[in-house]
Design an enzyme around this catalytic site. Structure first.
Site, PDB file in Angstrom:
ATOM      1  N   TYR A  69     -28.864  30.351  86.402  1.00 41.21           N
ATOM      2  CA  TYR A  69     -29.652  29.394  87.188  1.00 41.21           C
ATOM      3  C   TYR A  69     -29.743  29.876  88.642  1.00 41.21           C
ATOM      4  O   TYR A  69     -30.827  29.900  89.240  1.00 41.21           O
ATOM      5  CB  TYR A  69     -28.989  28.008  87.126  1.00 41.21           C
ATOM      6  CG  TYR A  69     -29.634  26.969  88.008  1.00 41.21           C
ATOM      7  CD1 TYR A  69     -30.784  26.301  87.592  1.00 41.21           C
ATOM      8  CD2 TYR A  69     -29.092  26.640  89.248  1.00 41.21           C
ATOM      9  CE1 TYR A  69     -31.377  25.352  88.398  1.00 41.21           C
ATOM     10  CE2 TYR A  69     -29.682  25.687  90.065  1.00 41.21           C
ATOM     11  CZ  TYR A  69     -30.824  25.038  89.638  1.00 41.21           C
ATOM     12  OH  TYR A  69     -31.409  24.108  90.439  1.00 41.21           O
ATOM     13  N   SER A  81     -32.769  26.186  95.735  1.00 40.95           N
ATOM     14  CA  SER A  81     -31.446  25.575  95.612  1.00 40.95           C
ATOM     15  C   SER A  81     -30.452  26.397  96.420  1.00 40.95           C
ATOM     16  O   SER A  81     -30.643  27.611  96.581  1.00 40.95           O
ATOM     17  CB  SER A  81     -31.019  25.561  94.136  1.00 40.95           C
ATOM     18  OG  SER A  81     -29.635  25.252  94.048  1.00 40.95           O
TER      19      SER A  81
END
Lengths: 511, 253
Positions: free
Chosen positions: B159, B146
């Site tokens: 995250y 990501s």
């Protein structure tokens, strides 16, 4: 002593889809027998690695480099019959026999292929319309197979012989071949070159006068569009005879024009520079590699722009009218062999070759292919167009009577795989097929419609390889060796039987 | 086998219910993909994905129960998946959770859950499959990283850190596999509108699972080792990565 094995990453000439395998280089037929006979993992033979795709790779298995077995076993200078080991190259055969007045019956665009590879791909050359493909000139073979060594000829076991012709090495390793060479007076070709303004003009010129030449090919500019679509340079040739190379250059042709006379004079000057020399040997054959591509080019060097410019120059360079000149065999047959490792020019992503054949009458498909590639600006080097004579009995042998077109395309172009998938459909629809020795991306579902005798071939193959030990990446990718139920694959040796939950049966090709 | 245009015929998906994975599989089934193993915890949801793939033309879509955080079973699972497919052309590592940042910041177990699910588990799975693919001599690992891991932001740093770790791990693994026939493709999407981000305000350049899938397919064709999706993220993060910390901290969101 058994030969050493080494884990190596291998690709075909197109440098796409690498895979690692144990590479073994046996130096004697006995060593090879032991490898094939005692195999526990998938294996396939590899020659000089000139197949464009993944035919000579066996990921996770064993790849047998056959180039250590390249001896000439016998030559009859009266009949021209040659017995040679499968790892010998056409280059070595030509170097030995052209000076003695014998040429190979069929040569592809490179001399750097082995006899075994020539048989496994049932290669063709510019003379297919006259002489057919390679295996039509082979009298017998010795194959190393998992059930042992077998000698096959078109008469003693026609099924196995013809399954091997174009069988992509999946019926065994070619240990020896006996073939008929053709006699030549010189190592020169008498080459006629002419331009064709568009595809119709090209096909028309080829249809009308191919019969006068043993060798014929057209180089088509697949980036030209509109009224130039399919413009081409046609080169056709016969073997030059001694009188053709007389001091006057070559015999004065009947079809003289003023243009023609000028180019003839130029050609004569060039020829006599070689030919007029004292001690000139008309059968000399010693081609050299002029330069090597030293490293892999940066990506994108060969793109639509650079290739258009090259194709344009190539077309402009060719004479408008038919011009005749003598050319050495190597420059006529193997122009790219003068550049070592030219495949590196395509950069790290590599390239693929798309070669198709469609029957006579399906000229529209050839046009559609060129139109679609030109229309979608798919970058391509000059394409090769030629007419094929009738095919031979090999179920997987590529040539059938019709037109064949071959293009080199940089891999990794956006949308390329979809364009080619579309073209495959049209080729199959027209009763044509693509060439497995060049393939690296065909949709497996189309294989059986392109090669309708596939099951027949599979049955013969199983006879010599009941346990599915011979396998290549090409074979696995196309499910070549698998019967339609999927019961037998080349993978079974390593992975056991496949679990097939949710099996929906084979897909019909989408139309 | 992967073909010359980078298209696989078989795939194992870890985190088979991921929407990006689903979109990618659909796109690949339109090309060459025929055999798939879908691994994950929610077998019912996986069965639905499998049915969709078969309707789209997959010959085999096998569901296998798999918990990415149970790393002890990874090696055995890799072997089982390989046997089910014959050849594993692609391993898609798509397992991941977003977690609730406020919870992750205060609850050690919640933080560990995000890190284990997004980083430790997938990394261990990549180790297991890398060994399998190495033996097999070919194959590709596609891992969903990501942009959140490129420079970790305080707004979702648990995250982001998990993806940073995963991304770095994948880069190192990729280098260690050079010459083995096995390659790694790292996918760095920006904000993707999926179940995972439902209810959140979309970030600039928000994209869809289908668009990310199309970018991945294109990268497979080109043989790119890294996929930014949308591609502009590459340049945006070239700047954001070197932004002074005082500014970076104050960026909205």
């Amino acid at each position: 002593m058994s030969p050493t094995a080494e884990r190596r990453l291998l690709t075909g000439w197109g440098r796409t889809a690498p895979s690692a395998a144990q590479l073994v280089r046996p130096s004697s037929p006995a060593q090879l027998d032991a490898l094939v006979h005692g195999a526990t993992r998938p294996l396939v033979a590899r020659g000089l690695g000139r197949s464009y795709g993944d035919a000579a790779q066996a990921a996770g298995g064993t790849v047998i480099d056959v180039t250590g077995m390249s001896s000439v076993l016998g030559f009859n200078s009266t009949t021209g019959v040659l017995r040679v080991q499968g790892g010998a190259s056409l280059d070595s055969v030509m170097r030995m026999l052209v000076p003695r007045g014998w040429f190979v019956p069929v040569t592809p665009g490179t001399r750097f292929v082995t006899l075994g590879g020539a048989i496994a791909s049932d290669i063709h050359g510019k003379n297919h319309h006259v002489d057919g493909s390679f295996c039509s000139h082979v009298e017998s073979l010795v194959l190393a197979t998992p059930i042992g060594r077998v000698e096959v000829s078109p008469t003693n076991d026609p099924e196995l012989f013809w399954a091997t012709a174009g069988g992509m090495g999946l019926t065994g390793v070619v240990l020896e071949a006996t073939l008929r060479m053709i006699p030549v007076e010189t190592s020169w070709m008498l080459v006629d070159t002419e331009r064709a303004a568009d595809l119709d003009d090209c096909l028309d010129r080829m249809q009308k006068r191919d019969g006068e030449y043993r060798y014929s090919v057209a180089w088509v500019d697949c980036l030209a569009r509109g009224r130039n679509l399919g413009r081409a340079v046609i080169t056709r040739a016969n073997h030059a005879r001694i009188p053709d190379l007389s001091a006057a250059g070559h015999s004065a042709p009947e079809r003289a024009s003023s243009d023609r006379a000028a180019s003839d004079r130029a050609a004569t000057r060039i020829a006599s520079r070689h030919l007029g020399r004292a001690g000139f040997d008309p059968l000399a054959f010693d081609p050299r590699v002029a330069l090597n591509v030293p490293f892999v080019a940066p990506p994108g060097l060969l793109n639509t722009l650079s290739l258009s410019a090259f194709n344009e120059a190539w077309y402009r360079k060719a004479p408008r009218q038919v011009s005749t000149r003598p050319e050495p065999m190597a420059s006529f047959f193997h122009p790219l062999d003068g550049v070592g490792a030219w495949n590196r020019l395509y950069g790290p992503r590599g390239f693929l070759q798309y070669q198709l054949v469609v029957p006579f009458g399906a000229e529209d498909t050839i046009r559609a292919v060129i139109e679609q590639l030109a229309g979608r600006r798919v970058a391509s080097f000059l394409a090769v167009l030629k007419s094929f004579g009738p095919g031979n009995p090999g179920p997987l042998s590529f040539p059938i009577a019709g037109w064949t077109l071959a293009l080199d395309l940089p891999a990794g172009q956006a949308g390329l795989s979809e364009v080619l998938d579309d073209l495959d459909e049209q080729v199959a629809e027209a009763g044509g097929r693509v060439y497995l020795a060049k393939d690296s991306r065909l949709r497996p579902e189309l294989l059986a419609s392109m090669y309708p005798r596939l099951d027949e071939w599979r049955a013969v193959r199983r006879r010599v390889d009941p346990d599915g030990l011979i396998a290549s990446d090409l074979g696995r990718r196309l499910s070549l060796c698998e019967d339609p139920t999927g019961a037998r694959t080349g993978d079974s040796a390593t992975h056991g039987s496949q679990k097939r939950e949710g099996h929906l049966g084979r897909l019909e090709p989408a139309r | 086998m992967n073909d010359a245009t980078g298209m696989p015929q078989s795939a194992v998906v870890i985190g088979g219910t991921s929407e990006i994975a689903g979109a990618l599989l659909q796109a690949l089934v339109r090309r060459r993909l025929r055999r798939v193993v879908l691994a994950g915890r929610d077998e019912q949801a996986l069965a639905k994905v499998a049915a969709h793939l078969q309707a789209a033309g997959a010959e085999q879509a096998t569901v296998m129960a798999f918990d990415v955080t149970e790393v002890a079973g990874h090696a055995a699972f890799a072997g089982e998946a390989a046997r089910a497919l014959g050849q594993v052309d692609m391993v898609l590592v798509a397992a991941g959770i977003l977690g609730e940042q406020s919870e992750s910041e205060t609850d050690p177990e919640a933080a560990a859950r995000v890190l284990t699910t997004n980083q430790t588990g997938p990394a261990a799975a990549m180790v297991a499959f890398a060994a399998e693919l190495r033996r097999q001599g070919h194959g590709r690992i596609v891992v969903l990283s990501s942009v959140a891991g490129i420079r970790v932001r305080q707004a979702n740093f648990v995250y982001g850190a998990s993806k940073a770790g995963l991304d770095g791990f994948a880069q190192g693994l990729s280098d260690s596999l050079a010459g083995s026939g096995v390659s790694v493709t790292i996918v760095r999407p920006g904000f993707v509108r999926t179940r995972m981000t439902a209810g959140m305000d979309p970030a600039p350049l928000a994209t869809t699972a289908e668009a990310v899938a199309a970018d991945i397919v294109r990268a497979l064709e080109r043989g790119s080792p890294v996929v930014w999706s949308p591609p502009a993220m590459r340049w945006i993060f070239a700047v954001l990565r070197v932004l002074p910390r005082s500014l970076w901290r104050r960026l909205p969101g």
